[in-house]
Design a protein around this motif. Sequence first.
Motif, PDB file in Angstrom:
ATOM      1  N   VAL A 120       6.415 -14.477   3.072  1.00 28.95           N
ATOM      2  CA  VAL A 120       7.409 -15.289   4.021  1.00 28.95           C
ATOM      3  C   VAL A 120       7.600 -16.724   3.765  1.00 28.95           C
ATOM      4  N   LEU A 121       6.433 -17.612   3.677  1.00 27.00           N
ATOM      5  CA  LEU A 121       6.556 -18.704   3.305  1.00 27.00           C
ATOM      6  C   LEU A 121       7.422 -19.116   2.258  1.00 27.00           C
ATOM      7  N   CYS A 122       7.034 -18.340   1.149  1.00 24.16           N
ATOM      8  CA  CYS A 122       7.882 -18.613   0.074  1.00 24.16           C
ATOM      9  C   CYS A 122       9.036 -18.069  -0.330  1.00 24.16           C
ATOM     10  N   ASP A 123       9.190 -16.935   0.405  1.00 25.90           N
ATOM     11  CA  ASP A 123      10.576 -16.140   0.051  1.00 25.90           C
ATOM     12  C   ASP A 123      11.588 -15.950   1.218  1.00 25.90           C
ATOM     13  N   GLY A 124      10.782 -16.282   2.519  1.00 26.28           N
ATOM     14  CA  GLY A 124      11.539 -15.665   3.593  1.00 26.28           C
ATOM     15  C   GLY A 124      12.703 -16.664   4.114  1.00 26.28           C
ATOM     16  N   THR A 125      13.235 -16.077   5.117  1.00 24.99           N
ATOM     17  CA  THR A 125      14.537 -16.810   5.296  1.00 24.99           C
ATOM     18  C   THR A 125      13.990 -18.052   6.485  1.00 24.99           C
ATOM     19  N   ASP A 126      14.663 -18.872   6.920  1.00 28.40           N
ATOM     20  CA  ASP A 126      14.577 -19.981   7.621  1.00 28.40           C
ATOM     21  C   ASP A 126      13.915 -19.436   8.968  1.00 28.40           C
ATOM     22  N   GLU A 127      14.620 -18.314   9.442  1.00 25.38           N
ATOM     23  CA  GLU A 127      14.537 -17.582  10.987  1.00 25.38           C
ATOM     24  C   GLU A 127      12.902 -17.098  10.670  1.00 25.38           C
ATOM     25  N   GLU A 128      12.789 -16.493   9.693  1.00 31.76           N
ATOM     26  CA  GLU A 128      11.367 -15.980   9.530  1.00 31.76           C
ATOM     27  C   GLU A 128      10.257 -16.951   9.468  1.00 31.76           C
ATOM     28  N   ARG A 129      10.536 -18.004   8.997  1.00 33.65           N
ATOM     29  CA  ARG A 129       9.516 -19.095   8.869  1.00 33.65           C
ATOM     30  C   ARG A 129       9.282 -19.667  10.287  1.00 33.65           C
ATOM     31  N   GLU A 130      10.441 -19.718  10.951  1.00 35.91           N
ATOM     32  CA  GLU A 130      10.240 -20.284  12.348  1.00 35.91           C
ATOM     33  C   GLU A 130       9.619 -19.285  13.279  1.00 35.91           C
ATOM     34  N   ILE A 131       9.597 -17.947  13.116  1.00 38.56           N
ATOM     35  CA  ILE A 131       8.915 -16.963  13.935  1.00 38.56           C
ATOM     36  C   ILE A 131       7.540 -17.256  13.520  1.00 38.56           C
ATOM     37  N   LEU A 132       7.140 -17.262  12.107  1.00 35.72           N
ATOM     38  CA  LEU A 132       5.546 -17.622  12.063  1.00 35.72           C
ATOM     39  C   LEU A 132       5.242 -19.048  12.591  1.00 35.72           C
ATOM     40  N   ARG A 133       5.996 -19.976  12.620  1.00 42.11           N
ATOM     41  CA  ARG A 133       5.558 -21.454  13.240  1.00 42.11           C
ATOM     42  C   ARG A 133       5.576 -21.045  14.848  1.00 42.11           C
ATOM     43  N   LEU A 134       6.233 -20.168  15.483  1.00 40.41           N
ATOM     44  CA  LEU A 134       6.048 -19.979  16.780  1.00 40.41           C
ATOM     45  C   LEU A 134       4.836 -19.103  17.149  1.00 40.41           C
ATOM     46  N   SER A 135       4.598 -18.241  16.073  1.00 38.04           N
ATOM     47  CA  SER A 135       3.157 -17.476  16.284  1.00 38.04           C
ATOM     48  C   SER A 135       2.176 -18.379  16.321  1.00 38.04           C
ATOM     49  N   LEU A 136       2.100 -19.370  15.146  1.00 33.35           N
ATOM     50  CA  LEU A 136       1.096 -20.443  15.222  1.00 33.35           C
ATOM     51  C   LEU A 136       1.157 -21.270  16.751  1.00 33.35           C
ATOM     52  N   GLN A 137       2.178 -21.645  17.129  1.00 34.71           N
ATOM     53  CA  GLN A 137       2.282 -22.240  18.227  1.00 34.71           C
ATOM     54  C   GLN A 137       1.460 -21.399  19.228  1.00 34.71           C
ATOM     55  N   ALA A 138       1.970 -20.251  19.488  1.00 34.67           N
ATOM     56  CA  ALA A 138       1.094 -19.329  20.705  1.00 34.67           C
ATOM     57  C   ALA A 138      -0.113 -19.278  20.435  1.00 34.67           C
ATOM     58  N   ILE A 139      -0.754 -19.163  19.238  1.00 40.39           N
ATOM     59  CA  ILE A 139      -2.171 -19.087  18.921  1.00 40.39           C
ATOM     60  C   ILE A 139      -2.781 -20.515  19.431  1.00 40.39           C
ATOM     61  N   ARG A 140      -2.153 -21.517  19.019  1.00 35.87           N
ATOM     62  CA  ARG A 140      -2.585 -22.971  19.493  1.00 35.87           C
ATOM     63  C   ARG A 140      -2.923 -23.170  20.792  1.00 35.87           C
TER      64      ARG A 140
END
Length: 161
Positions: free
Chosen positions: A10-30
């Motif tokens: 996802v980080l390498c080949d995902g869309t900007d939207e998919e990378r944003e969802i990963l960022r939000l997941s990390l934000q929720a964990i933090r």
Amino acid sequence: MSLREELEAVLCDGTDEEREILRLSLQAIRQKRERNSAYPSGFLGLAGKFTDSKSYRFRIPITPYMLNRGGFVHGGITATLVDSTMGSLVNRSLPDERFAVTAEMKVHYLQPGRGEELISTAHLLQMGQTLAVTECRVENEQGRLIALATATFSLQKKPGL
């Protein structure tokens, strides 16, 4: 495929939207680790403040995580936002040995949620010994009223006290 491989894909080949969802997941964990908040609060990036002694506000950016298939903020996200805003107001108004849980909530969806951000402002209407009643308005950054909600909270004593 392992979790690490999926994340890298996802980080390498995902869309900007998919990378944003990963960022939000990390934000929720933090946010869960740092403030012991619920994961939905972390996904939404909730960080509120009192605007006066009986009002509490959240300002959150509208992110891809929040959108339904029509491109508007999902009604469940709006409901989570108003419940969180009103619940935060009541819980932060109580002494340490007490807490509140939602007993009843009504949400009026007035306009599709669109724009750059949502501003959710809760007001305390009545605080009793066992119940609190609140109202909440959700607007976008242009002042367009998106939703209006009311809720009743049951006031409880923390276990063991």
